[in-house]
Motif scaffolding. Structure first.
Motif, PDB file in Angstrom:
ATOM      1  N   ASP A  80      -1.310   8.175  -3.402  1.00 55.05           N
ATOM      2  CA  ASP A  80      -0.678   7.138  -4.217  1.00 55.05           C
ATOM      3  C   ASP A  80       0.189   6.192  -3.399  1.00 55.05           C
ATOM      4  O   ASP A  80       0.202   4.995  -3.631  1.00 55.05           O
ATOM      5  CB  ASP A  80       0.119   7.761  -5.364  1.00 55.05           C
ATOM      6  N   LEU A  81       0.891   6.699  -2.405  1.00 54.39           N
ATOM      7  CA  LEU A  81       1.803   5.883  -1.604  1.00 54.39           C
ATOM      8  C   LEU A  81       1.082   4.743  -0.900  1.00 54.39           C
ATOM      9  O   LEU A  81       1.617   3.659  -0.746  1.00 54.39           O
ATOM     10  CB  LEU A  81       2.511   6.764  -0.574  1.00 54.39           C
ATOM     11  N   PHE A  82      -0.144   4.985  -0.501  1.00 58.27           N
ATOM     12  CA  PHE A  82      -0.895   3.988   0.256  1.00 58.27           C
ATOM     13  C   PHE A  82      -2.019   3.348  -0.559  1.00 58.27           C
ATOM     14  O   PHE A  82      -2.980   2.818  -0.009  1.00 58.27           O
ATOM     15  CB  PHE A  82      -1.441   4.627   1.535  1.00 58.27           C
ATOM     16  N   ALA A 118       2.332  11.631  -2.862  1.00 59.19           N
ATOM     17  CA  ALA A 118       3.270  11.740  -1.745  1.00 59.19           C
ATOM     18  C   ALA A 118       4.625  12.219  -2.258  1.00 59.19           C
ATOM     19  O   ALA A 118       4.969  12.017  -3.424  1.00 59.19           O
ATOM     20  CB  ALA A 118       3.418  10.392  -1.061  1.00 59.19           C
ATOM     21  N   PHE A 119       5.384  12.855  -1.372  1.00 63.27           N
ATOM     22  CA  PHE A 119       6.747  13.255  -1.707  1.00 63.27           C
ATOM     23  C   PHE A 119       7.602  13.203  -0.447  1.00 63.27           C
ATOM     24  O   PHE A 119       7.099  13.193   0.660  1.00 63.27           O
ATOM     25  CB  PHE A 119       6.791  14.643  -2.378  1.00 63.27           C
ATOM     26  N   LEU A 169       3.265  -0.937   1.004  1.00 59.88           N
ATOM     27  CA  LEU A 169       4.273   0.070   0.652  1.00 59.88           C
ATOM     28  C   LEU A 169       5.247  -0.487  -0.381  1.00 59.88           C
ATOM     29  O   LEU A 169       5.563   0.176  -1.370  1.00 59.88           O
ATOM     30  CB  LEU A 169       4.998   0.521   1.913  1.00 59.88           C
ATOM     31  N   PHE A 170       5.705  -1.721  -0.183  1.00 64.21           N
ATOM     32  CA  PHE A 170       6.603  -2.348  -1.161  1.00 64.21           C
ATOM     33  C   PHE A 170       5.921  -2.497  -2.512  1.00 64.21           C
ATOM     34  O   PHE A 170       6.535  -2.259  -3.551  1.00 64.21           O
ATOM     35  CB  PHE A 170       7.091  -3.712  -0.670  1.00 64.21           C
ATOM     36  N   ARG A 171       4.654  -2.881  -2.513  1.00 65.28           N
ATOM     37  CA  ARG A 171       3.930  -3.013  -3.790  1.00 65.28           C
ATOM     38  C   ARG A 171       3.918  -1.688  -4.542  1.00 65.28           C
ATOM     39  O   ARG A 171       4.134  -1.640  -5.747  1.00 65.28           O
ATOM     40  CB  ARG A 171       2.509  -3.507  -3.548  1.00 65.28           C
ATOM     41  N   HIS A 172       3.640  -0.619  -3.809  1.00 65.79           N
ATOM     42  CA  HIS A 172       3.621   0.701  -4.434  1.00 65.79           C
ATOM     43  C   HIS A 172       5.007   1.058  -4.975  1.00 65.79           C
ATOM     44  O   HIS A 172       5.143   1.490  -6.120  1.00 65.79           O
ATOM     45  CB  HIS A 172       3.155   1.772  -3.449  1.00 65.79           C
ATOM     46  N   LEU A 173       6.038   0.906  -4.156  1.00 66.25           N
ATOM     47  CA  LEU A 173       7.388   1.297  -4.569  1.00 66.25           C
ATOM     48  C   LEU A 173       7.873   0.489  -5.756  1.00 66.25           C
ATOM     49  O   LEU A 173       8.514   1.019  -6.658  1.00 66.25           O
ATOM     50  CB  LEU A 173       8.362   1.172  -3.392  1.00 66.25           C
ATOM     51  N   LEU A 174       7.562  -0.795  -5.794  1.00 70.06           N
ATOM     52  CA  LEU A 174       7.958  -1.616  -6.930  1.00 70.06           C
ATOM     53  C   LEU A 174       7.198  -1.238  -8.184  1.00 70.06           C
ATOM     54  O   LEU A 174       7.760  -1.269  -9.284  1.00 70.06           O
ATOM     55  CB  LEU A 174       7.778  -3.100  -6.604  1.00 70.06           C
ATOM     56  N   ARG A 175       5.941  -0.869  -8.042  1.00 66.89           N
ATOM     57  CA  ARG A 175       5.153  -0.416  -9.200  1.00 66.89           C
ATOM     58  C   ARG A 175       5.735   0.864  -9.771  1.00 66.89           C
ATOM     59  O   ARG A 175       5.914   1.014 -10.974  1.00 66.89           O
ATOM     60  CB  ARG A 175       3.696  -0.201  -8.809  1.00 66.89           C
TER      61      ARG A 175
END
Length: 121
Positions: A2-4, A65-66, A111-117
């Motif tokens: 999911d992270l990538f 990811a964790f 990475l930013f796209r994932h974290l913002l989602r």
């Protein structure tokens, strides 16, 4: 994982180049709350229980990811991670990860796209 999820194939290959497989037997602690965050993990198979010590538990399963937030923020671990089952993970050392990010703006953007989602869910 999911992270990538927002990375392109070429970027995934770069990430794979710094990842190492690690196996944890069921019940084995991966890290303890308040440990330094020196590695991020992605579950290949099995599951990991994440417990904050205050009654909140969550689970990371395959392709999740964790340990990411603490690593990116430079904080100590906020949860204890324990393998629920015999678990195989990919481990990425912080130094290797930050070296990769420093030379790959497209991975940083993904990475930013994932974290913002995740933040908006």
């Amino acid at each position: 994982c999911d992270l990538f999820a927002f990375c392109k194939a070429e970027e995934i290959l770069r990430i794979a180049g710094i990842a190492r497989e690690r196996q944890f037997a069921a019940g084995r602690r991966i890290y303890q709350k308040t440990d330094p965050a020196e590695v991020l993990y992605a579950v290949i198979h099995g599951a990991v229980s994440l417990d904050d010590g205050q009654g909140r538990r969550r689970r990371a399963g395959p392709l999740e990811a964790f340990g990411v937030t603490e690593l990116l923020s430079g904080r100590l671990r906020v949860e204890t991670a324990t393998a629920e089952d015999d678990t195989l993970v990919l481990a990425i050392e912080a130094e290797d990860f930050f070296d990769l990010l420093s030379n790959n703006i497209d991975i940083v953007k993904a990475l930013f796209r994932h974290l913002l989602r995740v933040e908006t869910e």
